[in-house]
Design an enzyme around this catalytic site. Structure first.
Site, PDB file in Angstrom:
ATOM      1  N   SER A   1      -3.027  -7.779   3.193  1.00  0.00           N
ATOM      2  CA  SER A   1      -3.545  -7.599   4.552  1.00  0.00           C
ATOM      3  C   SER A   1      -3.971  -8.941   5.137  1.00  0.00           C
ATOM      4  O   SER A   1      -3.829  -9.179   6.334  1.00  0.00           O
ATOM      5  CB  SER A   1      -4.747  -6.656   4.529  1.00  0.00           C
ATOM      6  OG  SER A   1      -4.389  -5.453   3.909  1.00  0.00           O
TER       7      SER A   1
ATOM      8  N   HIS B   1       0.840  -1.204   0.000  1.00  0.00           N
ATOM      9  CA  HIS B   1       0.000   0.000   0.000  1.00  0.00           C
ATOM     10  C   HIS B   1       0.878   1.259   0.000  1.00  0.00           C
ATOM     11  O   HIS B   1       0.604   2.222  -0.709  1.00  0.00           O
ATOM     12  CB  HIS B   1      -0.879   0.055   1.262  1.00  0.00           C
ATOM     13  CG  HIS B   1      -1.887  -1.030   1.388  1.00  0.00           C
ATOM     14  ND1 HIS B   1      -1.817  -1.986   2.370  1.00  0.00           N
ATOM     15  CD2 HIS B   1      -3.003  -1.318   0.667  1.00  0.00           C
ATOM     16  CE1 HIS B   1      -2.865  -2.803   2.263  1.00  0.00           C
ATOM     17  NE2 HIS B   1      -3.584  -2.429   1.235  1.00  0.00           N
TER      18      HIS B   1
HETATM   19  P1  AMP Z   1      -6.688  -3.463  -0.339  1.00  0.00           P
HETATM   20  O1  AMP Z   1      -6.466  -2.704   0.918  1.00  0.00           O
HETATM   21  O2  AMP Z   1      -6.318  -4.896  -0.255  1.00  0.00           O
HETATM   22  O3  AMP Z   1      -8.059  -3.236  -0.917  1.00  0.00           O
HETATM   23  O4  AMP Z   1      -5.664  -2.866  -1.397  1.00  0.00           O
HETATM   24  C1  AMP Z   1      -5.626  -1.495  -1.690  1.00  0.00           C
HETATM   25  C2  AMP Z   1      -4.757  -1.293  -2.913  1.00  0.00           C
HETATM   26  O5  AMP Z   1      -3.426  -1.747  -2.641  1.00  0.00           O
HETATM   27  C3  AMP Z   1      -5.240  -2.096  -4.124  1.00  0.00           C
HETATM   28  O6  AMP Z   1      -5.119  -1.311  -5.288  1.00  0.00           O
HETATM   29  C4  AMP Z   1      -4.291  -3.263  -4.141  1.00  0.00           C
HETATM   30  O7  AMP Z   1      -4.137  -3.830  -5.422  1.00  0.00           O
HETATM   31  C5  AMP Z   1      -3.014  -2.635  -3.649  1.00  0.00           C
HETATM   32  N1  AMP Z   1      -2.122  -3.663  -3.131  1.00  0.00           N
HETATM   33  C6  AMP Z   1      -2.459  -4.685  -2.292  1.00  0.00           C
HETATM   34  N2  AMP Z   1      -1.406  -5.485  -2.086  1.00  0.00           N
HETATM   35  C7  AMP Z   1      -0.370  -4.981  -2.801  1.00  0.00           C
HETATM   36  C8  AMP Z   1       0.980  -5.377  -3.003  1.00  0.00           C
HETATM   37  N3  AMP Z   1       1.501  -6.461  -2.431  1.00  0.00           N
HETATM   38  N4  AMP Z   1       1.760  -4.605  -3.815  1.00  0.00           N
HETATM   39  C9  AMP Z   1       1.247  -3.495  -4.407  1.00  0.00           C
HETATM   40  N5  AMP Z   1      -0.025  -3.079  -4.251  1.00  0.00           N
HETATM   41  C10 AMP Z   1      -0.835  -3.799  -3.473  1.00  0.00           C
END
Ligand code: AMP
Length: 281
Positions: A189, A37
């Site tokens: 997460s 993130h």
């Molecule tokens: P989330 O909180 O899981 O909804 O993710 C929020 C944003 O962070 C989304 O655009 C995800 O694709 C991105 N994201 C989650 N994990 C990663 C990661 N390991 N590397 C880069 N971006 C990520």
């Protein structure tokens, strides 16, 4: 960093900033932040005058009540990480703020093929919920650039479609590479929910992806996929899918011509935690 809980207050504040701030970068998240993130936050602070991050565990995108209830919450740590990364604004709305009319019903988006395959097939309604919340957040933040992670490959394509469907193409989509732990596990997460034993097994997902990338040859792909599924099952996973798809439109590729850009995608459960990952070839 300024924290907003009310959409109208954030909107009004952004209006007052707009003369100074010709570029707003926006990173929607569900919190329990990790370096993946934060890499999106850093991309945004480097390119925009104001960086807005939202943390909202969106009930309408969960198709499994247990997954929703157990979604990790680490808000104090999240705030520290965002401040350290130079984020300007955190939007932290309550469910009632985003869904004043309740979480049932709401808009429908014509996503077509994209919501019938892979995540769409295994998580019915998931992408409708994603579109609903991102659409509403974009109406509030009206960013110049929207930052998403390649980790959620299909979600990136869905949001691209959402921007078309809702005439929000003035917002540029920036897709950032997946950040991984040292052993290759994609940061997520949900990794926080893994037991020590599950965590050590979880690396099998990225191993399976890199193995397919390595073994990929022109011709039929069914044996390659079966080998990966067998490997994951032997490691204790319950596999939803291992697929190889066209990188541009996610149509499933069964017979590879050796030149078509493809993406390998995996979704599998270890215990009751569902993990996804992908690799562009
Ligand atoms: P989330 O909180 O899981 O909804 O993710 C929020 C944003 O962070 C989304 O655009 C995800 O694709 C991105 N994201 C989650 N994990 C990663 C990661 N390991 N590397 C880069 N971006 C990520």
């Amino acid at each position: 960093m300024i924290l907003f809980k009310k959409a109208t207050v954030l909107r009004n504040w952004l209006e007052t900033q707009s003369k100074k701030a010709n570029a707003i970068g926006f990173i929607p998240t569900m919190g329990a932040l990790h370096e993946g993130h934060i890499s999106l936050i850093r991309k945004s602070t480097a390119a925009n005058t104001i960086t807005v991050c939202s943390i909202f565990i969106n009930p309408t995108q969960f198709n499994n009540e247990g997954d929703f209830q157990k979604y990790p919450v680490t808000i104090e740590k999240d705030i520290d990480m965002l401040e350290a990364a130079g984020c300007d604004v955190l939007f932290l709305p309550a469910v009632k703020e985003m869904y004043p009319e309740g979480v049932d019903g709401g808009e429908r988006y014509e996503l077509g093929y994209l919501e019938k395959i892979l995540e769409g097939k295994f998580r019915p309604g998931h992408f409708q919920g994603v579109c609903m919340i991102v659409d509403r957040l974009l109406d509030i933040v009206r960013p110049s650039r929207l930052y998403l992670g390649q980790k959620d490959y299909q979600q990136c394509m869905v949001i691209k479609k959402l921007l078309d469907l809702t005439n929000k193409n003035e917002t540029e989509l920036e897709i950032a590479p997946t950040l991984r732990e040292k052993d290759g596990l994609a940061m997520s997460s949900r990794n926080m929910r893994l037991t020590k034993e599950e965590r050590s097994k979880a690396v099998a997902i990225s191993k399976a992806l890199f193995q397919i990338k390595n073994d990929l040859r022109p011709g039929k792909l069914s044996d390659l996929k079966k080998k990966a599924i067998d490997f994951l099952e032997a490691e204790g996973f319950k596999v939803d899918y291992v697929e190889i798809a066209d990188a541009a439109d996610l149509s499933i590729v069964n017979d590879w011509d050796g030149t078509q850009p493809v993406v390998v995608l995996v979704a599998a459960f270890i215990g009751d935690v569902r993990l996804i990952d992908n690799l562009i070839v």
